[in-house]
Motif scaffolding. Sequence first.
Motif, PDB file in Angstrom:
ATOM      1  N   SER A 102       0.796  -1.124  -0.056  1.00 41.70           N
ATOM      2  CA  SER A 102      -0.168  -0.016  -0.011  1.00 41.70           C
ATOM      3  C   SER A 102       0.956   1.265   0.011  1.00 41.70           C
ATOM      4  CB  SER A 102      -1.026  -0.028   1.317  1.00 41.70           C
ATOM      5  OG  SER A 102      -1.625  -1.180   1.200  1.00 41.70           O
ATOM      6  N   ARG A 103       0.294   2.450  -0.501  1.00 40.25           N
ATOM      7  CA  ARG A 103       1.032   3.598  -0.530  1.00 40.25           C
ATOM      8  C   ARG A 103      -0.004   4.629   0.174  1.00 40.25           C
ATOM      9  NH1 ARG A 103       4.510   0.706  -1.736  1.00 40.25           N
ATOM     10  NH2 ARG A 103       5.261   1.548   0.206  1.00 40.25           N
ATOM     11  N   ILE A 104       0.279   4.900   1.647  1.00 42.11           N
ATOM     12  CA  ILE A 104      -0.485   5.850   2.169  1.00 42.11           C
ATOM     13  C   ILE A 104      -0.188   7.159   1.766  1.00 42.11           C
ATOM     14  CG2 ILE A 104      -1.494   6.261   4.472  1.00 42.11           C
ATOM     15  CD1 ILE A 104      -2.226   3.521   3.137  1.00 42.11           C
ATOM     16  N   LYS A 105      -0.954   8.242   1.588  1.00 40.24           N
ATOM     17  CA  LYS A 105      -0.694   9.579   1.368  1.00 40.24           C
ATOM     18  C   LYS A 105       0.235   9.620   0.009  1.00 40.24           C
ATOM     19  CE  LYS A 105      -3.182  10.797   4.672  1.00 40.24           C
ATOM     20  NZ  LYS A 105      -4.617  11.094   4.441  1.00 40.24           N
ATOM     21  N   LEU A 106       0.013   8.600  -1.053  1.00 42.84           N
ATOM     22  CA  LEU A 106       0.730   8.834  -2.282  1.00 42.84           C
ATOM     23  C   LEU A 106       0.484  10.440  -2.721  1.00 42.84           C
ATOM     24  CD1 LEU A 106       2.245   7.311  -4.583  1.00 42.84           C
ATOM     25  CD2 LEU A 106       0.074   7.121  -5.632  1.00 42.84           C
ATOM     26  N   PHE A 107      -0.601  10.945  -2.533  1.00 46.05           N
ATOM     27  CA  PHE A 107      -0.889  12.197  -2.634  1.00 46.05           C
ATOM     28  C   PHE A 107      -1.800  12.771  -1.711  1.00 46.05           C
ATOM     29  CE2 PHE A 107       0.442  10.804  -7.096  1.00 46.05           C
ATOM     30  CZ  PHE A 107       1.369  11.565  -7.301  1.00 46.05           C
ATOM     31  N   PRO A 108      -2.104  14.015  -1.729  1.00 39.10           N
ATOM     32  CA  PRO A 108      -2.981  14.281  -0.545  1.00 39.10           C
ATOM     33  C   PRO A 108      -4.418  13.918  -1.050  1.00 39.10           C
ATOM     34  CG  PRO A 108      -1.690  16.203  -1.101  1.00 39.10           C
ATOM     35  CD  PRO A 108      -1.310  15.350  -2.063  1.00 39.10           C
ATOM     36  N   GLU A 109      -5.131  13.190   0.100  1.00 39.80           N
ATOM     37  CA  GLU A 109      -6.338  12.472  -0.143  1.00 39.80           C
ATOM     38  C   GLU A 109      -6.283  11.547  -1.009  1.00 39.80           C
ATOM     39  OE1 GLU A 109      -9.267  15.833  -0.750  1.00 39.80           O
ATOM     40  OE2 GLU A 109      -8.887  16.276   1.409  1.00 39.80           O
ATOM     41  N   LEU A 110      -5.263  10.758  -1.355  1.00 41.93           N
ATOM     42  CA  LEU A 110      -5.087   9.672  -2.551  1.00 41.93           C
ATOM     43  C   LEU A 110      -4.223   8.483  -1.942  1.00 41.93           C
ATOM     44  CD1 LEU A 110      -5.559   8.189  -5.031  1.00 41.93           C
ATOM     45  CD2 LEU A 110      -3.931   9.826  -5.960  1.00 41.93           C
ATOM     46  N   ASP A 111      -4.828   7.502  -1.490  1.00 44.51           N
ATOM     47  CA  ASP A 111      -4.044   6.157  -1.068  1.00 44.51           C
ATOM     48  C   ASP A 111      -4.344   5.237  -1.967  1.00 44.51           C
ATOM     49  OD1 ASP A 111      -3.653   7.555   1.297  1.00 44.51           O
ATOM     50  OD2 ASP A 111      -5.610   6.835   2.081  1.00 44.51           O
ATOM     51  N   ILE A 112      -3.200   4.501  -2.257  1.00 45.12           N
ATOM     52  CA  ILE A 112      -3.174   3.138  -2.868  1.00 45.12           C
ATOM     53  C   ILE A 112      -3.346   1.910  -1.781  1.00 45.12           C
ATOM     54  CG2 ILE A 112      -2.131   1.647  -4.612  1.00 45.12           C
ATOM     55  CD1 ILE A 112      -2.809   4.452  -5.595  1.00 45.12           C
ATOM     56  N   ILE A 113      -4.532   1.125  -1.814  1.00 47.37           N
ATOM     57  CA  ILE A 113      -4.592   0.180  -0.933  1.00 47.37           C
ATOM     58  C   ILE A 113      -4.459  -1.282  -1.647  1.00 47.37           C
ATOM     59  CG2 ILE A 113      -6.105  -0.800   0.843  1.00 47.37           C
ATOM     60  CD1 ILE A 113      -5.456   2.034   1.326  1.00 47.37           C
ATOM     61  N   ALA A 114      -3.257  -1.978  -0.987  1.00 49.38           N
ATOM     62  CA  ALA A 114      -3.122  -3.136  -1.569  1.00 49.38           C
ATOM     63  C   ALA A 114      -3.123  -4.281  -0.605  1.00 49.38           C
ATOM     64  CB  ALA A 114      -1.610  -3.145  -2.222  1.00 49.38           C
ATOM     65  N   SER A 115      -3.323  -3.996   0.786  1.00 45.93           N
ATOM     66  CA  SER A 115      -3.116  -4.930   1.724  1.00 45.93           C
ATOM     67  C   SER A 115      -4.515  -4.621   2.504  1.00 45.93           C
ATOM     68  CB  SER A 115      -1.878  -5.091   2.706  1.00 45.93           C
ATOM     69  OG  SER A 115      -1.693  -3.676   3.038  1.00 45.93           O
ATOM     70  N   GLY A 116      -4.948  -5.472   3.713  1.00 44.21           N
ATOM     71  CA  GLY A 116      -5.792  -5.139   4.443  1.00 44.21           C
ATOM     72  C   GLY A 116      -7.221  -5.447   3.511  1.00 44.21           C
ATOM     73  N   TYR A 117      -8.376  -4.586   3.736  1.00 48.08           N
ATOM     74  CA  TYR A 117      -9.281  -4.831   3.182  1.00 48.08           C
ATOM     75  C   TYR A 117     -10.312  -3.406   3.054  1.00 48.08           C
ATOM     76  CZ  TYR A 117     -10.916  -5.218   7.973  1.00 48.08           C
ATOM     77  OH  TYR A 117     -11.044  -4.840   9.468  1.00 48.08           O
ATOM     78  N   VAL A 118     -11.145  -3.304   2.164  1.00 51.18           N
ATOM     79  CA  VAL A 118     -12.055  -2.053   2.016  1.00 51.18           C
ATOM     80  C   VAL A 118     -13.484  -2.713   1.994  1.00 51.18           C
ATOM     81  CG1 VAL A 118     -10.572  -1.111   0.350  1.00 51.18           C
ATOM     82  CG2 VAL A 118     -11.823  -2.713  -0.530  1.00 51.18           C
ATOM     83  N   MET A 119     -14.277  -1.621   2.533  1.00 50.40           N
ATOM     84  CA  MET A 119     -15.887  -2.034   2.987  1.00 50.40           C
ATOM     85  C   MET A 119     -16.398  -2.215   1.178  1.00 50.40           C
ATOM     86  SD  MET A 119     -15.358  -2.135   5.892  1.00 50.40           S
ATOM     87  CE  MET A 119     -16.962  -2.703   6.364  1.00 50.40           C
ATOM     88  N   LEU A 120     -17.569  -3.108   1.543  1.00 50.66           N
ATOM     89  CA  LEU A 120     -18.295  -3.327  -0.012  1.00 50.66           C
ATOM     90  C   LEU A 120     -19.551  -2.374   0.060  1.00 50.66           C
ATOM     91  CD1 LEU A 120     -17.478  -7.115   0.005  1.00 50.66           C
ATOM     92  CD2 LEU A 120     -16.701  -5.324  -1.576  1.00 50.66           C
ATOM     93  N   PRO A 121     -20.177  -2.240  -1.025  1.00 57.91           N
ATOM     94  CA  PRO A 121     -21.546  -1.661  -1.087  1.00 57.91           C
ATOM     95  C   PRO A 121     -22.383  -2.209  -0.338  1.00 57.91           C
ATOM     96  CG  PRO A 121     -20.480  -1.880  -3.455  1.00 57.91           C
ATOM     97  CD  PRO A 121     -19.458  -2.462  -2.187  1.00 57.91           C
ATOM     98  N   GLY A 122     -23.360  -1.185   0.310  1.00 59.93           N
ATOM     99  CA  GLY A 122     -24.331  -1.912   1.300  1.00 59.93           C
ATOM    100  C   GLY A 122     -23.848  -1.545   2.624  1.00 59.93           C
ATOM    101  N   SER A 123     -22.493  -1.671   3.022  1.00 59.68           N
ATOM    102  CA  SER A 123     -22.067  -1.251   4.280  1.00 59.68           C
ATOM    103  C   SER A 123     -22.241  -0.022   4.971  1.00 59.68           C
ATOM    104  CB  SER A 123     -20.509  -1.600   4.447  1.00 59.68           C
ATOM    105  OG  SER A 123     -20.047  -3.090   4.154  1.00 59.68           O
ATOM    106  N   VAL A 124     -22.417   0.256   6.310  1.00 60.41           N
ATOM    107  CA  VAL A 124     -22.874   1.330   6.941  1.00 60.41           C
ATOM    108  C   VAL A 124     -21.592   2.028   7.304  1.00 60.41           C
ATOM    109  CG1 VAL A 124     -23.980   2.536   8.548  1.00 60.41           C
ATOM    110  CG2 VAL A 124     -25.210   0.740   7.526  1.00 60.41           C
ATOM    111  N   HIS A 125     -21.292   3.151   7.168  1.00 63.54           N
ATOM    112  CA  HIS A 125     -19.936   3.662   7.605  1.00 63.54           C
ATOM    113  C   HIS A 125     -19.919   3.962   9.264  1.00 63.54           C
ATOM    114  CE1 HIS A 125     -16.542   6.644   8.278  1.00 63.54           C
ATOM    115  NE2 HIS A 125     -16.070   6.196   7.355  1.00 63.54           N
TER     116      HIS A 125
END
Length: 230
Positions: A102-125
């Motif tokens: 992953s590249r966190i803060k590759l640019f302001p407000e832009l991350d590259i996520i390659a590990s961990g997980y991301v929430m799927l549609p329908g999930s509640v924040h």
Amino acid sequence: LKAGLKIVACNAASKIPHKGFCPRGADSATDSYAQVMRWFDKDPTINLAALLKSSDVLVFDIDGPKGREALKKLGAFPETRMTKTRNGEHHFVRYSGPPIGSRIKLFPELDIIASGYVMLPGSVHPDGGVYTCDDIDAPIADVPPRILAVIRKAKSKEKTEGGGNGPIKKGKRNDRLAAIAGSLRRQGLDAEMIDTILQQVNDEYCDPPLSDDEVGRIAQSIGSYALDSD
């Protein structure tokens, strides 16, 4: 599941793995549609997340207008599957090649996520709002070579400037990851981002790596600390 990603069950309106369904956190992720349906039968309020680790999918995580502008500057981005998040979007792309992390803060407000997980549609924040997607079955495009070159350049620069300090041996892994987590928390990062970064450090530098669940516990523990108000 059609994208080849395993699924993690999380608590309702949360990004924390459900202890009953995923007792080992991301290590309990499933690729079984029937298993996911059984989870929903038992608790229809759960959130679902897609596990990116050990997959051929990367996510460009846009978290505001600066992130969208940064993505435009990288050049024409392909039409691909996208999830609308609370403040931005998750753009899914496929990548085949050596792990890049992953590249966190590759640019302001832009991350590259390659590990961990991301929430799927329908999930509640946790802070309100629902993750949505206009086309959940939209194809996932390949990452453009020019954008991949930018990510690799960022990784090379990180190591040149001292990011790679050799392997973290058994007996020092927990302390080192906790120290890194503490530094990230003081910078204002939440538990989710801390977990993503720690998973990357764990994969690339810990010898041998800790389990995803143990890394997640460190991130959640440090990420729950209150930030100084001054």
